[in-house]
Design a protein around this motif. Structure first.
Motif, PDB file in Angstrom:
ATOM      1  N   THR A 197       0.031   4.656   4.289  1.00 38.70           N
ATOM      2  CA  THR A 197      -1.144   3.840   4.573  1.00 38.70           C
ATOM      3  C   THR A 197      -1.354   3.685   6.074  1.00 38.70           C
ATOM      4  O   THR A 197      -0.399   3.492   6.834  1.00 38.70           O
ATOM      5  N   ARG A 243      -0.285  10.151   2.382  1.00 35.08           N
ATOM      6  CA  ARG A 243       0.574   9.355   1.500  1.00 35.08           C
ATOM      7  C   ARG A 243       1.192   8.151   2.223  1.00 35.08           C
ATOM      8  O   ARG A 243       2.095   7.506   1.708  1.00 35.08           O
ATOM      9  N   LEU A 277       1.024   4.216  -2.814  1.00 37.39           N
ATOM     10  CA  LEU A 277       0.801   5.621  -2.447  1.00 37.39           C
ATOM     11  C   LEU A 277       2.011   6.477  -2.832  1.00 37.39           C
ATOM     12  O   LEU A 277       1.855   7.602  -3.315  1.00 37.39           O
ATOM     13  N   ALA A 283       0.841  -1.208   0.000  1.00 35.68           N
ATOM     14  CA  ALA A 283       0.000   0.000   0.000  1.00 35.68           C
ATOM     15  C   ALA A 283       0.871   1.251   0.000  1.00 35.68           C
ATOM     16  O   ALA A 283       0.608   2.210  -0.739  1.00 35.68           O
ATOM     17  N   ASN A 284       1.932   1.236   0.800  1.00 34.58           N
ATOM     18  CA  ASN A 284       2.803   2.411   0.865  1.00 34.58           C
ATOM     19  C   ASN A 284       3.555   2.654  -0.435  1.00 34.58           C
ATOM     20  O   ASN A 284       3.760   3.799  -0.833  1.00 34.58           O
ATOM     21  N   TYR A 324       8.744   8.112  -4.119  1.00 32.98           N
ATOM     22  CA  TYR A 324       7.924   9.320  -4.000  1.00 32.98           C
ATOM     23  C   TYR A 324       8.581  10.508  -4.699  1.00 32.98           C
ATOM     24  O   TYR A 324       7.948  11.199  -5.502  1.00 32.98           O
ATOM     25  N   GLY A 359       1.954   7.358  -6.365  1.00 36.06           N
ATOM     26  CA  GLY A 359       0.811   8.187  -6.750  1.00 36.06           C
ATOM     27  C   GLY A 359      -0.456   7.414  -7.049  1.00 36.06           C
ATOM     28  O   GLY A 359      -1.454   7.998  -7.473  1.00 36.06           O
TER      29      GLY A 359
END
Lengths: 245, 245, 245
Positions: free
Chosen positions: B173, B171, A37, A33-34, A232, A40
């Protein structure tokens, strides 16, 4: 050239913020999930049979990772793939550790009949599937990505070899699994004809950010956080949006 | 003023070390447990039907988050809420992603009939519940907290708006889900009449520590560890105990 | 002396890269896998009844942690222990939080009849089992490790007390659970007669790396990553292989 390809796809992800539904093993859910994220994309992870078709239908890609399975999750996987196919959404298979248990290998072979857009595994996993990567790709109309010290991508005709990444990536659980989720996000922003390039672009991004993270991290503990930061910032610098920090 | 309120509640948590039983999604369990430990609470997470009532009965608050549900966990949720109500323990609902699947929304609506002490969601989740926050709070005798760029808290009569937090929190989780667990710890150390203040105090603490963490963290990867450190040091500096480090 | 013992076992782990199959609670799976990878072992975590015996049979140790149980995982635990015993593989029990729910305690007592090689718990958990550590060890032909501010190890005859570790280890979820997995890796590289020394060596390694991590980490958030780095570098410096970074 892979740099440009990566940058172009990262831009599309920033613009479209694709939703990726993930049926993945419980060990790596948080990192997965991270990572989505960080690049994007928008992750969701429900495996409840009553809602998995809805979640899939509202996503732009579906990830299926067959670690920590149980009968409930197996039912959810079938329902999610059906929903993906009805809604013309690519689904990506990570046949994790199929070289370790015959029942899991048989299960992966059943799933592959449903023609995943992409199959991503290490050399042991892909060779357990019993044919060379090119035949595997051609027979199932899939992109096959074999990852490791070098990465190899083929759609049965084209092929691409990438010399990126760092050995430390194998000392952190879920980097490979979460990486397959990132490939799903790259496929989510292209049509079927673009999936080969999307996978190459995704693997290039993962490998380069992994190299950068290995340079900066003090060890494997710090590495997981550092590669998220690298992904990121790479995705932000490809974008016209301002980064959040 | 919220600063004082937060400090007072953090002191109570340090003194009482409340146990918070969490039925929460598998993606965020680790961060949730760590955030509870950082603030001084004691987490437990069993969802086995044979023991969930015992764990709840020995806790001071119950968190129910409806992500990554399955039929077994749904049974556990009902048993845990019953145990909470029999033992006069507040239960807190996080209706995560109910705006993404109709079945999940219907399930949340069923749960709300059992009158959670607090409902915490983002704007999309709360508006999916079909009424404005004040009516939702009044109709169910709950505190409703709508979190986002600004946070809004109401019990149907009183209301409070908080301008705290940082965009980077979205950003990573589980920051929201783990945050709801922290609100549960704040509610665990007050009686029902104090829950409105407890939620305001908790959101203030989360927002301020999030701002500090965003200043210090290199990116979203580092952010998760940094906000845990910030929560820990904030809770320690509110306390007369010496910090562990 | 414990330093030498630790170093010798770390060398064996580096050389043999033992596989450790883990049936453990979902909260700590990621940290557990990362701690095993950091020390040089190979984790797997499937709890699917159709494959758990295969995974166990191809491992060198089996970890059973009874947190976040459900009926499916309970079946898997029985099948995995049977597979371990048929293949002469040591299995290690972590009776986590048995002092919090009577049903869980009864379940642990059933499991102990199957004679785990090692039982690792804190003082509350071990005393819930109803006898002193030495009798518990003797009656079940197990090594018993009681961990906390000081660690105590006994096989019913020999005993060893270790004054290592740091209080911050109790403020991060899963350090104890993942630590039991590390003890499993230490047992994986010795025969039954060597398990007492293996447990002492493992606890020494965990305690010392925990002390180092506490010195370096800014707080509990940073601690989890830092102890992984410390374990990794300790294991690398015991080895003739070059570290990955």
């Amino acid at each position: 050239m892979n740099e440009d390809l990566a940058s172009r796809h990262l831009n599309l992800i920033q613009d479209q913020r694709p939703a990726v539904h993930c049926l993945t093993n419980t060990v790596v859910q948080s990192l997965t999930a991270n990572m989505l994220l960080a690049v994007g994309a928008i992750p969701s992870m429900s495996s409840d049979i009553s809602e998995v078709a809805d979640f899939t239908a509202r996503s732009q890609a579906l990830l299926v990772n067959i670690g920590t399975l149980d009968p409930l999750r197996k039912n959810a996987i079938q329902a999610a793939i059906t929903s993906a196919q009805e809604n013309n959404i690519p689904w990506i298979l990570d046949p994790v550790l199929i070289d370790r248990a015959p029942v899991r290998l048989a299960y992966a072979q059943e799933l592959i009949k449903r023609e995943p857009a992409v199959i991503r595994g290490n050399a042991g996993e892909i060779s357990a599937l019993g044919s060379d990567p090119k035949s595997l790709a051609r027979d199932n109309r899939s992109i096959v990505a074999v990852t490791g010290a070098t990465d190899f991508v083929t759609d049965g005709n084209r092929e691409s070899t990438l010399h990126v990444g760092h050995e430390l990536m194998s000392r952190v659980t879920g980097i490979g699994c979460a990486g397959t989720a990132v490939l799903s996000a790259f496929c989510a922003v292209t049509d079927t004809a673009g999936h080969f390039d999307a996978v190459v672009a995704g693997l290039h991004t993962l490998g380069k950010t992994g190299e950068n993270a290995a340079r900066k991290a003090s060890g494997p503990g710090a590495f997981a956080a550092t590669i998220l930061d690298e992904i990121y910032f790479t995705s932000q610098s490809s974008s016209t949006e301002r980064p959040l920090t």
